[in-house]
Design a protein around this motif. Structure first.
Motif, mmCIF file in Angstrom:
data_model
loop_
_atom_site.group_PDB
_atom_site.id
_atom_site.type_symbol
_atom_site.label_atom_id
_atom_site.label_comp_id
_atom_site.label_asym_id
_atom_site.label_seq_id
_atom_site.Cartn_x
_atom_site.Cartn_y
_atom_site.Cartn_z
ATOM 1 N N LEU A 264 -4.729 6.578 7.040
ATOM 2 C CA LEU A 264 -3.341 6.116 7.142
ATOM 3 C C LEU A 264 -2.862 5.979 8.588
ATOM 4 O O LEU A 264 -1.673 5.743 8.819
ATOM 5 C CB LEU A 264 -2.418 7.080 6.379
ATOM 6 N N LYS B 161 2.574 -3.913 5.118
ATOM 7 C CA LYS B 161 2.886 -2.508 4.828
ATOM 8 C C LYS B 161 4.096 -2.078 5.654
ATOM 9 O O LYS B 161 5.063 -2.820 5.695
ATOM 10 C CB LYS B 161 1.627 -1.666 5.032
ATOM 11 N N THR C 183 0.079 6.263 -7.550
ATOM 12 C CA THR C 183 -0.779 5.324 -8.287
ATOM 13 C C THR C 183 -1.563 6.159 -9.298
ATOM 14 O O THR C 183 -1.356 7.371 -9.408
ATOM 15 C CB THR C 183 -1.776 4.590 -7.360
ATOM 16 N N ASN C 184 -2.483 5.518 -10.000
ATOM 17 C CA ASN C 184 -3.284 6.290 -10.963
ATOM 18 C C ASN C 184 -4.247 7.249 -10.264
ATOM 19 O O ASN C 184 -4.795 8.145 -10.907
ATOM 20 C CB ASN C 184 -4.027 5.357 -11.934
ATOM 21 N N VAL C 185 -4.463 7.068 -8.939
ATOM 22 C CA VAL C 185 -5.351 7.985 -8.221
ATOM 23 C C VAL C 185 -4.634 8.781 -7.132
ATOM 24 O O VAL C 185 -5.245 9.542 -6.409
ATOM 25 C CB VAL C 185 -6.558 7.236 -7.601
ATOM 26 N N MET C 186 -3.318 8.589 -7.005
ATOM 27 C CA MET C 186 -2.540 9.367 -6.029
ATOM 28 C C MET C 186 -1.253 9.848 -6.684
ATOM 29 O O MET C 186 -0.527 9.055 -7.276
ATOM 30 C CB MET C 186 -2.204 8.496 -4.807
ATOM 31 N N PRO C 187 -0.966 11.156 -6.565
ATOM 32 C CA PRO C 187 0.251 11.672 -7.204
ATOM 33 C C PRO C 187 1.515 11.138 -6.535
ATOM 34 O O PRO C 187 1.521 10.847 -5.349
ATOM 35 C CB PRO C 187 0.129 13.184 -7.005
ATOM 36 N N TYR D 11 7.180 0.071 2.456
ATOM 37 C CA TYR D 11 5.959 0.224 1.665
ATOM 38 C C TYR D 11 5.551 1.696 1.578
ATOM 39 O O TYR D 11 5.233 2.209 0.496
ATOM 40 C CB TYR D 11 4.844 -0.613 2.320
ATOM 41 N N ILE D 12 5.586 2.391 2.707
ATOM 42 C CA ILE D 12 5.203 3.809 2.747
ATOM 43 C C ILE D 12 6.118 4.629 1.830
ATOM 44 O O ILE D 12 5.654 5.423 1.010
ATOM 45 C CB ILE D 12 5.245 4.354 4.198
ATOM 46 N N MET E 232 -10.647 11.441 -0.345
ATOM 47 C CA MET E 232 -9.456 11.601 -1.187
ATOM 48 C C MET E 232 -8.579 10.368 -1.157
ATOM 49 O O MET E 232 -7.934 10.030 -2.149
ATOM 50 C CB MET E 232 -8.642 12.808 -0.711
ATOM 51 N N GLY E 233 -8.486 9.688 -0.025
ATOM 52 C CA GLY E 233 -7.598 8.533 0.091
ATOM 53 C C GLY E 233 -7.909 7.765 1.361
ATOM 54 O O GLY E 233 -8.736 8.197 2.151
ATOM 55 N N PHE F 193 5.357 11.764 -5.121
ATOM 56 C CA PHE F 193 6.028 12.909 -4.498
ATOM 57 C C PHE F 193 7.533 12.717 -4.599
ATOM 58 O O PHE F 193 8.052 11.641 -4.315
ATOM 59 C CB PHE F 193 5.610 13.036 -3.027
ATOM 60 N N LEU G 27 8.842 11.323 7.225
ATOM 61 C CA LEU G 27 7.460 10.911 6.968
ATOM 62 C C LEU G 27 7.175 9.569 7.654
ATOM 63 O O LEU G 27 6.151 9.404 8.318
ATOM 64 C CB LEU G 27 7.264 10.794 5.453
ATOM 65 N N PHE H 135 4.456 8.565 10.606
ATOM 66 C CA PHE H 135 3.489 7.467 10.580
ATOM 67 C C PHE H 135 3.689 6.513 11.759
ATOM 68 O O PHE H 135 2.731 5.948 12.278
ATOM 69 C CB PHE H 135 3.559 6.710 9.251
ATOM 70 N N PHE I 162 5.428 3.786 -1.835
ATOM 71 C CA PHE I 162 4.122 4.273 -2.266
ATOM 72 C C PHE I 162 4.157 5.770 -2.566
ATOM 73 O O PHE I 162 3.641 6.239 -3.582
ATOM 74 C CB PHE I 162 3.072 3.990 -1.166
ATOM 75 N N VAL I 163 4.791 6.521 -1.675
ATOM 76 C CA VAL I 163 4.851 7.975 -1.812
ATOM 77 C C VAL I 163 5.687 8.387 -3.031
ATOM 78 O O VAL I 163 5.360 9.330 -3.734
ATOM 79 C CB VAL I 163 5.425 8.592 -0.510
HETATM 80 C C1 HEM Z 1 2.473 13.492 1.492
HETATM 81 C C2 HEM Z 1 1.250 13.182 1.080
HETATM 82 C C3 HEM Z 1 0.752 11.754 0.983
HETATM 83 C C4 HEM Z 1 1.197 10.635 1.618
HETATM 84 C C5 HEM Z 1 2.334 10.499 2.646
HETATM 85 C C6 HEM Z 1 0.371 9.530 1.167
HETATM 86 C C7 HEM Z 1 0.536 8.211 1.572
HETATM 87 C C8 HEM Z 1 -0.228 7.153 1.120
HETATM 88 C C9 HEM Z 1 -0.025 5.756 1.447
HETATM 89 C C10 HEM Z 1 1.102 5.236 2.367
HETATM 90 C C11 HEM Z 1 -0.980 5.040 0.830
HETATM 91 C C12 HEM Z 1 -1.168 3.526 0.906
HETATM 92 C C13 HEM Z 1 -2.258 3.205 1.912
HETATM 93 C C14 HEM Z 1 -2.459 1.713 2.119
HETATM 94 O O1 HEM Z 1 -1.981 0.883 1.320
HETATM 95 O O2 HEM Z 1 -3.104 1.337 3.122
HETATM 96 C C15 HEM Z 1 -1.809 5.968 0.087
HETATM 97 C C16 HEM Z 1 -2.892 5.630 -0.697
HETATM 98 C C17 HEM Z 1 -3.693 6.521 -1.383
HETATM 99 N N1 HEM Z 1 -3.545 7.882 -1.452
HETATM 100 FE FE1 HEM Z 1 -2.027 8.919 -0.633
HETATM 101 N N2 HEM Z 1 -0.555 10.007 0.273
HETATM 102 C C18 HEM Z 1 -0.351 11.360 0.131
HETATM 103 C C19 HEM Z 1 -1.067 12.214 -0.688
HETATM 104 C C20 HEM Z 1 -2.182 11.880 -1.417
HETATM 105 C C21 HEM Z 1 -2.930 12.794 -2.255
HETATM 106 C C22 HEM Z 1 -2.588 14.262 -2.461
HETATM 107 C C23 HEM Z 1 -3.970 12.082 -2.774
HETATM 108 C C24 HEM Z 1 -5.073 12.504 -3.690
HETATM 109 C C25 HEM Z 1 -4.962 13.496 -4.552
HETATM 110 C C26 HEM Z 1 -3.857 10.734 -2.274
HETATM 111 C C27 HEM Z 1 -4.722 9.714 -2.572
HETATM 112 C C28 HEM Z 1 -4.548 8.402 -2.239
HETATM 113 C C29 HEM Z 1 -5.415 7.316 -2.692
HETATM 114 C C30 HEM Z 1 -6.659 7.467 -3.540
HETATM 115 C C31 HEM Z 1 -4.863 6.146 -2.174
HETATM 116 C C32 HEM Z 1 -5.367 4.725 -2.419
HETATM 117 C C33 HEM Z 1 -4.396 4.102 -3.381
HETATM 118 C C34 HEM Z 1 -5.016 3.522 -4.605
HETATM 119 O O3 HEM Z 1 -6.187 3.142 -4.557
HETATM 120 O O4 HEM Z 1 -4.306 3.413 -5.636
HETATM 121 N N3 HEM Z 1 -2.769 10.652 -1.474
HETATM 122 N N4 HEM Z 1 -1.344 7.242 0.290
#
Ligand code: HEM
Length: 72
Positions: free
Chosen positions: A5, A14, A27-31, A18-19, A1-2, A33, A43, A47, A22-23
Motif C-alpha cells: 500500500l 485510487k 472485500t471477500n478477502v479483507m475485513p 478510494y482508501i 496477506m494483502g 473496519f 489513515l 498513506f 475500501f477500508v
Molecule cells: C487498517 C487496516 C487495513 C487497511 C488500512 C487496509 C487498506 C487496504 C487498501 C486501501 C486496499 C486496496 C489496495 C489497492 O487497491 O491497491 C486493500 C486491499 C487488500 N487488503 Fe487491506 N487493509 C487493512 C487490513 C487488511 C487485513 C487485516 C487484511 C487481511 C486479513 C487485508 C487484506 C487485503 C487484501 C487481500 C486486499 C486485496 C483486495 C482484494 O483482492 O479484494 N487488509 N487494503
C-alpha cells in the motif's frame, strides 16, 4: 496477506476517497473496519506520508535462488 500500500495514495484511480471506501466496505478477502471520520482522515494522512517518502513494488525485485534479491 494483502497488496503493498506504499503508493496507494497516488495510484491512478485510487487516492483518499478510494482508501476510505475500501477500508469501510472491505472485500471477500479483507475485513471491513468500523472507523470514525477522524480515524479515516488520519489513515489517509498516513498513506499520504508513506507515499511521499518511498516507492515500493515487490514485483520490481528479482528473487535469486541463493536467497538474495536484486532490482530488475
Ligand atoms: C487498517 C487496516 C487495513 C487497511 C488500512 C487496509 C487498506 C487496504 C487498501 C486501501 C486496499 C486496496 C489496495 C489497492 O487497491 O491497491 C486493500 C486491499 C487488500 N487488503 Fe487491506 N487493509 C487493512 C487490513 C487488511 C487485513 C487485516 C487484511 C487481511 C486479513 C487485508 C487484506 C487485503 C487484501 C487481500 C486486499 C486485496 C483486495 C482484494 O483482492 O479484494 N487488509 N487494503
Amino acid at each position: 496477506m494483502g497488496p503493498d500500500l506504499t503508493n496507494v495514495y497516488s495510484a491512478p484511480g485510487k487516492g483518499p476517497a478510494y482508501i476510505k471506501a475500501f477500508v469501510q466496505v472491505g472485500t471477500n478477502v479483507m475485513p471491513a473496519f468500523n472507523l470514525s471520520e477522524t480515524e479515516l482522515d488520519q489513515l489517509v494522512r498516513f498513506f499520504e506520508r508513506i507515499d511521499a517518502s518511498g516507492k515500493a513494488d515487490p514485483k520490481n525485485f528479482k528473487r535469486n535462488l541463493n536467497g538474495t534479491i536484486e532490482y530488475k
